[in-house]
Design an enzyme around this catalytic site. Structure first.
Site, mmCIF file in Angstrom:
data_model
loop_
_atom_site.group_PDB
_atom_site.id
_atom_site.type_symbol
_atom_site.label_atom_id
_atom_site.label_comp_id
_atom_site.label_asym_id
_atom_site.label_seq_id
_atom_site.Cartn_x
_atom_site.Cartn_y
_atom_site.Cartn_z
ATOM 1 N N ASP A 77 0.722 -1.327 -0.042
ATOM 2 C CA ASP A 77 -0.073 0.194 0.110
ATOM 3 C C ASP A 77 0.798 1.250 0.093
ATOM 4 O O ASP A 77 2.084 1.267 0.483
ATOM 5 C CB ASP A 77 -0.856 0.094 0.900
ATOM 6 C CG ASP A 77 0.017 0.009 2.466
ATOM 7 O OD1 ASP A 77 0.661 -0.506 2.615
ATOM 8 O OD2 ASP A 77 -0.732 0.587 3.562
ATOM 9 N N GLU A 136 -0.114 -0.863 5.825
ATOM 10 C CA GLU A 136 1.065 -0.190 6.750
ATOM 11 C C GLU A 136 0.908 1.283 6.774
ATOM 12 O O GLU A 136 1.012 1.974 7.851
ATOM 13 C CB GLU A 136 2.398 -0.546 6.192
ATOM 14 C CG GLU A 136 3.532 -0.298 7.220
ATOM 15 C CD GLU A 136 4.070 0.995 7.108
ATOM 16 O OE1 GLU A 136 4.693 1.170 7.976
ATOM 17 O OE2 GLU A 136 4.045 1.707 6.248
#
Length: 375
Positions: A77, A136
Site C-alpha cells: 500500500d 501499513e
C-alpha cells in the site's frame, strides 16, 4: 535460479495503483513474480470499511528439513499521491538515472529488489518467505497482525526478519534501523457549562482549564534519552473548541497530543501519567497505543547486514532507532527484526523517485543478507 531485473519488477508494481488500504491487482502482480520462483502463496482479505478491506500475502519457499528460515516483510500500500506530479504517479517512468512513481522507495522498490535477490538463491539454501501487507500506511489494524496469526497457524515462524522500509538517508546503506520508539496518541476533553459571555457566573468555561492542563503537559521532561534512543517527546497536535459565536462560552474544549517514547517507558505508564495531570484539571483522556518501543540489540543479525552493506557500498551503516513507527513493532514478537532499505528523501512526496542503480545495489545487498541469514 533466475536472473531478474529489480528495475523492471519495480515498474510493474508501481503501475498497479494501491492507495492504502490496498487489495487486488498489485498482489496479483507480486504473486505472478513469486510463484515461478517456487513460492507457495497464501492470500487473504481482512477488515471492513473504513479501515479495510485489506489484502495480505504470505509467500514461502521451504528449504530442507530443519533449515533456517529468513523472512522479508513489507507493504504494497502507498499514501495518496496528491497533486503536482510531473508524470503519472501510477505509471512508472524512467528519466535519467531515476525511476519515478508512487511507492518507488516506500516500498515497492525494496520488494522488487528482494524478489530479484531470492531469484538468485538456490532452493536448498534454506527457507525464504515474504510477509506483505496492504495496510501499513493506514491504521495497520488488518495487515501485519493477522499475517502473524496466519504464520503461527502454519507453524512458519521465521528465525530472522528483515523489513524493507526506506531507512537510508543520504546514501544507500548509510543507516540501518535496529529499533523504534513507541507511539501513543491521546484525546483530551475538558467539559464545562455553556453560557453567555456577559454572564460568566452562570457558565463554566472549560478553555482555561484545558490551557492549564496543556501547559502542565508541555512542561514535562519525560527523559534525557537512553543508550540507543533519543529523548521521548510529547507534542500537542490539535486544539478544538468548535465555537463560531463571539458571545458564547463553550461547553467543551478538546485537544490531542502525541508521545513518541523510548525504552524507559511503556504506553500504559505514559497514559496513566497524562491521566493524573488531566484529572487535576477535570479533564478526560482517551488513548490509543500504536506500539511499544523495541530494539534488536547489536549482534549477529545487525552485523551481517552491516557486512553486506560494506561489501557492496563501502559504507559502515549507522545503527539507529530514529524515525516513526513501522510494522517491525509487530514482527518483533515473532523473531529478531531489523529494518533496511532505500533512501527515504522522496518518500510520501510528489515525484517520489529511486535511483535505478540503487535498486540493483540493494538487490545484491539483500542477496548477501539472505545467504548469511540462512547459513
Amino acid at each position: 535460479m533466475t536472473d531478474l531485473d529489480p528495475v523492471v519488477l519495480a515498474e510493474r508494481l508501481i503501475d498497479c495503483p494501491s492507495i492504502t488500504p490496498a487489495t487486488g491487482a498489485v498482489f496479483d502482480c507480486l504473486q505472478a513474480m513469486l510463484e515461478p520462483l517456487g513460492f507457495a502463496i497464501h492470500r487473504f482479505v481482512a477488515g471492513e470499511a473504513p479501515d479495510g478491506p485489506v489484502e495480505n500475502l504470505f509467500a514461502i519457499r521451504k528449504g530442507p528439513e530443519g533449515a533456517r528460515h529468513f523472512a522479508f516483510a513489507g507493504h504494497l500500500d502507498v499514501v495518496p499521491p496528491g497533486e503536482g506530479w510531473t508524470s503519472g504517479p501510477f505509471k512508472a517512468e524512467r528519466r535519467g538515472e531515476l525511476l519515478y512513481g508512487r511507492g518507488a522507495v516506500d516500498m515497492k522498490g525494496s520488494i522488487a529488489a528482494m524478489v530479484a535477490a531470492v531469484a538468485e538463491i538456490p532452493a536448498d539454501a534454506g527457507t525464504l518467505s515474504f510477509i506483505i501487507t496492504g495496510d501499513e500506511e493506514g491504521p495497520a489494524r488488518y495487515g501485519t497482525v493477522p499475517l502473524i496469526d496466519l504464520i503461527r497457524q502454519l507453524g512458519a515462524e521465521p528465525d530472522l526478519c528483515l523489513v524493507g522500509e526506506p531507512t537510508s538517508v543520504h546514501r544507500l546503506g548509510d543507516m540501518v534501523k535496529i529499533g523504534r520508539r513507541g507511539s501513543v496518541n491521546m484525546w483530551i476533553a475538558c467539559k464545562g457549562a455553556q453560557g453567555h459571555v456577559a454572564y460568566p457566573h452562570l457558565a463554566d468555561n472549560p478553555i482555561p482549564r484545558l490551557v492549564a492542563l496543556l501547559a502542565d503537559l508541555d512542561a514535562l521532561v519525560l527523559d534525557g534519552g537512553t543508550e540507543w534512543f533519543q529523548p521521548s517527546n510529547l507534542e500537542i497536535t490539535d486544539l478544538e473548541v468548535g465555537n463560531p459565536a463571539t458571545n458564547v462560552i463553550p461547553a467543551e474544549a478538546r485537544a490531542r497530543i502525541s508521545i513518541r517514547f523510548n525504552d524507559r517507558h511503556t504506553g500504559a505508564e505514559l497514559v496513566a501519567r497524562v491521566e493524573e495531570i488531566a484529572h487535576r484539571h477535570k479533564g478526560e483522556v482517551r488513548a490509543v497505543i500504536s506500539g511499544e518501543s523495541f530494539i534488536t540489540l547489536p549482534g549477529a543479525f545487525s552485523a551481517m547486514i552491516a557486512d553486506a552493506v560494506k561489501a557492496e557500498t563501502g559504507l559502515d551503516p549507522e545503527l539507529s532507532t530514529s524515525g516513526g513507527t513501522s510494522d517491525a513493532r509487530f514482527l518483533r514478537a515473532v523473531c529478531p527484526v531489523v529494518e533496511f532499505g532505500l533512501c527515504n528523501a522522496t518518500m510520501h512526496k510528489k515525484d517520489e523517485a529511486v535511483a535505478m542503480e540503487d535498486l540493483r545495489v540493494l538487490q545484491r545487498i539483500y542477496r548477501r543478507i539472505a545467504l548469511s541469514a540462512l547459513s
